[in-house]
Design a protein around this motif. Structure first.
Motif, mmCIF file in Angstrom:
data_model
loop_
_atom_site.group_PDB
_atom_site.id
_atom_site.type_symbol
_atom_site.label_atom_id
_atom_site.label_comp_id
_atom_site.label_asym_id
_atom_site.label_seq_id
_atom_site.Cartn_x
_atom_site.Cartn_y
_atom_site.Cartn_z
ATOM 1 N N SER A 288 0.840 -1.185 0.000
ATOM 2 C CA SER A 288 0.000 0.000 0.000
ATOM 3 C C SER A 288 0.880 1.242 0.000
ATOM 4 C CB SER A 288 -0.865 -0.044 1.250
ATOM 5 O OG SER A 288 -1.684 1.076 1.274
ATOM 6 N N GLY A 410 -14.179 2.727 0.038
ATOM 7 C CA GLY A 410 -12.992 3.193 -0.678
ATOM 8 C C GLY A 410 -12.792 4.685 -0.705
ATOM 9 N N TRP A 436 -16.069 2.234 6.138
ATOM 10 C CA TRP A 436 -14.787 2.940 6.114
ATOM 11 C C TRP A 436 -13.718 2.091 6.808
ATOM 12 C CZ3 TRP A 436 -12.405 4.473 10.722
ATOM 13 C CH2 TRP A 436 -11.151 5.099 10.540
ATOM 14 N N TRP A 437 -12.602 1.897 6.134
ATOM 15 C CA TRP A 437 -11.487 1.113 6.677
ATOM 16 C C TRP A 437 -10.314 1.234 5.741
ATOM 17 C CZ3 TRP A 437 -10.367 -3.999 4.386
ATOM 18 C CH2 TRP A 437 -11.174 -4.298 3.291
ATOM 19 N N THR A 439 -6.359 -0.806 4.089
ATOM 20 C CA THR A 439 -5.507 -1.985 3.934
ATOM 21 C C THR A 439 -4.987 -2.479 5.283
ATOM 22 O OG1 THR A 439 -4.814 -1.121 1.800
ATOM 23 C CG2 THR A 439 -3.414 -2.814 2.776
ATOM 24 N N GLY A 549 -11.018 12.234 4.424
ATOM 25 C CA GLY A 549 -9.951 11.869 3.481
ATOM 26 C C GLY A 549 -8.598 11.811 4.159
ATOM 27 N N ARG A 550 -7.595 11.438 3.383
ATOM 28 C CA ARG A 550 -6.252 11.192 3.906
ATOM 29 C C ARG A 550 -5.609 12.465 4.443
ATOM 30 N NH1 ARG A 550 -5.066 6.046 4.804
ATOM 31 N NH2 ARG A 550 -2.969 6.865 5.054
ATOM 32 N N ASN A 556 -6.138 9.514 -3.171
ATOM 33 C CA ASN A 556 -7.069 8.409 -3.368
ATOM 34 C C ASN A 556 -7.735 8.580 -4.739
ATOM 35 O OD1 ASN A 556 -9.143 6.528 -3.214
ATOM 36 N ND2 ASN A 556 -9.469 6.878 -1.035
ATOM 37 N N GLY A 559 -10.568 5.426 -5.594
ATOM 38 C CA GLY A 559 -10.479 4.358 -4.605
ATOM 39 C C GLY A 559 -9.130 3.651 -4.577
ATOM 40 N N ARG A 561 -5.184 3.859 -3.709
ATOM 41 C CA ARG A 561 -4.256 4.688 -2.932
ATOM 42 C C ARG A 561 -2.945 4.860 -3.653
ATOM 43 N NH1 ARG A 561 -4.121 2.470 3.161
ATOM 44 N NH2 ARG A 561 -2.157 3.570 3.348
#
Ligand code: WTA
Length: 701
Positions: A288, A410, A436-437, A439, A549-550, A556, A559, A561
């Motif tokens: 990832s 995603g 929501w989750w 890797t 978001g990140r 992203n 979906g 990464r």
């Protein structure tokens, strides 16, 4: 005159700012019919899984699996934060997904493979057939000398041979590392090297958007790239998309490349006992993107991971053995591992596996498949929902399928897209779970339990049983719910699905996920080790989380990464490029797409040819998904006096926002030049606040 941007404003976005994009949404209730049949309907589950019952509550998850030897400790924290779940037990994932289903479900379909060409027939694989094929492939892998603990890299498309290969590895305890099929040969090569795989398993070709792709070509590039990095690949095992026929143009390399179908002839009918492995033995690696350019291999262990995806498939996806379940994700990503392969099979599901693009040959394709196969649980990502909505808003109405439940995963989903999903795709009958989750977490974290909670468009919901989130601000203070403040989403407690470590890099694991909020680096108490997820979030007064978001430099894209450092180093492989900076831009369909800024080496004139080379470099080093929307050749990068590229300024320009105060930069004039190049002479900025991930972009250095 632009207002100076204070850091505090970027870390604490006020509810008022966010409300520009998101207003508080109304609740939608699950139907009585859905509630009546759901696997999990008892709201007391949240008492059973309260923090005061942790970690023993997760015995319930372990009980959903079949053990060769019982475990002794639910959670061993002696090497915190390297958690050992269900320590002391012996178990096998392949046994749990295949063998144990035979008694009851021998003749039931495990997978229904739908090829992309519509004229080609489905391939139905029953649990008995799955058992036979997994055993034969396990015999083959053992025959080439693979044993428990060895790593194998797979670079395979969406075909049943992929889960068959994964389950054969799992049977022996061989650690599989599946690289997304759409990744380039080079990207695959660096993952082969990092994992130390000596065997690469691939397929000659597959269908994508009407083309039979020569995928074997990528294997040659991957082996060469791995070799250049110091890792030799002894064997390339090549599945054939059409067994008995080679469908790629790239020649086989004698002594190195073997057709799986040829080798399998020696193993027909063979059985391989599933190896009784320690609970905490690694099951797979999933690479990832993170803040640095080096891909990180999230390592997941057998018992914890499998129990977590089994329980969440049952309780959140609401899979019953009678259901026909279809997840449109790719097995090459974590969603596919957890919720196409391991979770559904452990629940004896019938899982649909579709080879191709959802909109091929038209936007009615998914609904035709759903109607024909009687799919009643559907699982996809916002980017596919946006695309299907754009190309065929009325298409679902033409088909007689009925979903009881639908999932989105995603990316954050806009309420408008959510409502189309609910009204048109779900025909107002189906519940939606926004899961929501990531890797690293193995399975769902933030979600509703569909028969217990109401849905709220745009919010993932509270959290799965046993998951106890907390939002921290930069100082480590808790951001209370209903405060309207955003912060860093963390989980207070470990859970069985959490990754075990980053393959070969214990320090990076601790630094990335725990260092920020850890209270004592020597502590063996899990309470001192909240897990930093890497997303910004706000919690509404009702307890529902909205993911923003990140917060690291990860983009992203639809979906997927992608690390900005990975994209920038791809750009720098073009000899003419002196410097490169990538920023995320908002995109109607893909959520975010990368835009690239490059500065050329002295004496190199700007040209379209250079731009084309940058695009090509991204496709070759990472894959087509990393294709930049635009490449801008700039006279110089905006920089601080200490020489740091100000990506934040470029992100503001690309997203048509005010660049803020740039007077402290080393070269403030270049900002206006770049702005004109991107936006044209007149100002085109909008006053809307930037989404959190873009606003925060470029601050993690
Ligand atoms: C994002 C995919 C909003 C998030 C399972 C996370 C989401 C990253 C959601 C992980 C959701 C995933 N709502 N954002 N329901 N699900 N994300 O590792 O930013 O490929 O950190 O795992 O996707 O991506 P990954």
């Amino acid at each position: 005159m632009a207002k100076p941007i204070k850091t505090t404003e970027q870390t604490e976005v006020s509810e008022a700012q966010i409300a520009v994009h998101w207003k508080e949404e109304a609740y939608y209730q699950p139907s009585e019919k859905f509630k009546g049949q759901a696997n999990l309907r008892d709201p007391h589950v949240f008492d059973r899984f309260g923090l005061d019952k942790f970690p023993d509550c997760f015995r319930e998850y372990a009980d959903m699996l079949t053990w060769f030897e019982p475990y002794r400790t639910v959670l061993d924290t002696s090497d915190a934060p390297f958690w050992k779940w269900f320590a002391g037990g012996k178990i096998n994932a392949s046994y749990n997904c295949v063998d144990r289903q035979l008694a009851k479900y021998r003749n039931k379909s495990a997978f229904i493979f739908v090829p992309e060409p519509e004229a080609e027939r489905d391939v139905v694989i029953t649990y008995q057939e799955l058992y036979d094929r997994v055993n034969e492939v396990a015999a083959l892998l053992r025959g080439v000398g693979l044993k428990a603990g060895d790593r194998v890299t797979c670079h395979m498309p969406m075909v049943p041979e992929l889960p068959i290969t994964m389950l054969a590895c799992a049977r022996l305890g061989v650690v599989h590392s599946q690289v997304f099929g759409g990744f380039s040969g080079q990207a695959c090569g660096s993952r082969i090297q990092d994992s130390g795989s000596r065997v690469l398993i691939t397929m000659d070709s597959y269908w994508r958007n009407g083309t039979l792709v020569d995928h074997k070509a990528n294997a040659d590039i991957a082996v060469r790239a791995a070799n250049e990095l110091g890792q030799d690949v002894d064997k390339v095992l090549v599945w054939q998309r059409y067994p008995g026929k080679y469908s790629a143009k790239t020649p086989m390399v004698s002594g190195r490349d073997f057709f799986v179908n040829d080798l399998l002839k020696e193993h027909t009918g063979k059985k391989v006992e599933p190896v009784a492995l320690p609970s905490e033995a690694p099951l797979f690696l999933m690479y990832s993107s993170g803040t640095t350019g080096k891909p990180k291999g999230a390592q997941h262990g057998i018992a914890g991971y499998l129990s977590y995806v089994t329980a969440t498939s049952k309780w959140i996806l609401d899979i019953h053995p009678e259901d026909v379940y279809w997840c449109m994700a790719d097995i090459g990503w974590i969603t596919g591992h957890s919720y196409i392969v391991y979770g559904p099979l452990a629940n004896a599901a019938t899982s649909v596996l579709y080879e191709g693009v959802p909109t091929f040959p038209d936007a009615g394709r998914p609904w035709r498949i759903a109607e024909r196969l009687g799919v009643n649980i559907f699982h996809t990502a916002p980017t596919a929902i946006r695309m299907l909505r754009k190309l065929g808003p009325q298409e679902p109405r033409k088909y007689q399928y009925h979903f009881k439940s639908m999932t989105t995963v995603g990316e954050p989903i806009e309420p408008e897209a959510w409502r189309w999903y609910y009204d048109e795709v779900g025909k107002r009958e189906a519940v939606i779970t926004d899961t929501w989750w990531m890797t690293e977490t193995g399975g769902f974290l933030g979600t509703t339990v569909p028969a217990i909670h109401a849905m709220k468009p745009g919010s993932c919901g509270p959290a799965a049983p046993g998951i106890h989130p907390i939002i921290y601000d930069e100082t480590g203070a808790e951001v209370p719910k209903g405060s309207g403040k955003a912060g860093n989403m963390c989980i207070r407690n470990p859970w069985p699905g959490i990754m075990q470590t980053i393959w070969g890099d214990r320090d990076r694991y601790v630094k990335t996920y725990f260092a920020k909020y850890n209270r004592n680096p020597r502590s063996k108490d899990w309470r001192d080790w909240p897990f930093l997820c890497g997303d910004g979030a706000v919690q509404a007064a009702d307890g529902y989380y909205r993911i923003l978001g990140r917060i690291d430099d990860v983009i992203n894209v639809a979906g997927h990464r992608l690390g900005t450092k990975e994209i920038e180093s791809a750009c720098l492989t073009v000899p003419e490029i002196a410097e490169a900076a990538v920023v995320p831009v908002q995109d109607e369909l893909k959520g975010r797409v990368p835009e690239v800024y490059v500065a050329l080496k002295p004496g190199v004139p700007p040209s379209q040819a250079v731009i084309d080379r940058v695009v090509k470099a991204n496709e070759e080093v990472i894959g087509k998904i990393a294709r930049p929307k635009h490449v801008y050749i700039v006279p110089d990068m905006p920089k601080t006096r200490s020489g740091k590229i100000m990506r934040r300024v470029l992100a503001a320009i690309s997203n048509r926002r005010d660049v803020g105060d740039v007077t402290t930069l080393a070269n403030p004039d270049v900002v206006e030049q770049i702005r004109v190049m991107v936006q044209g002479k007149g100002t085109q900025t909008t006053q809307e606040a930037l989404p959190e991930d873009i606003a925060k972009f470029g601050q993690v250095e």
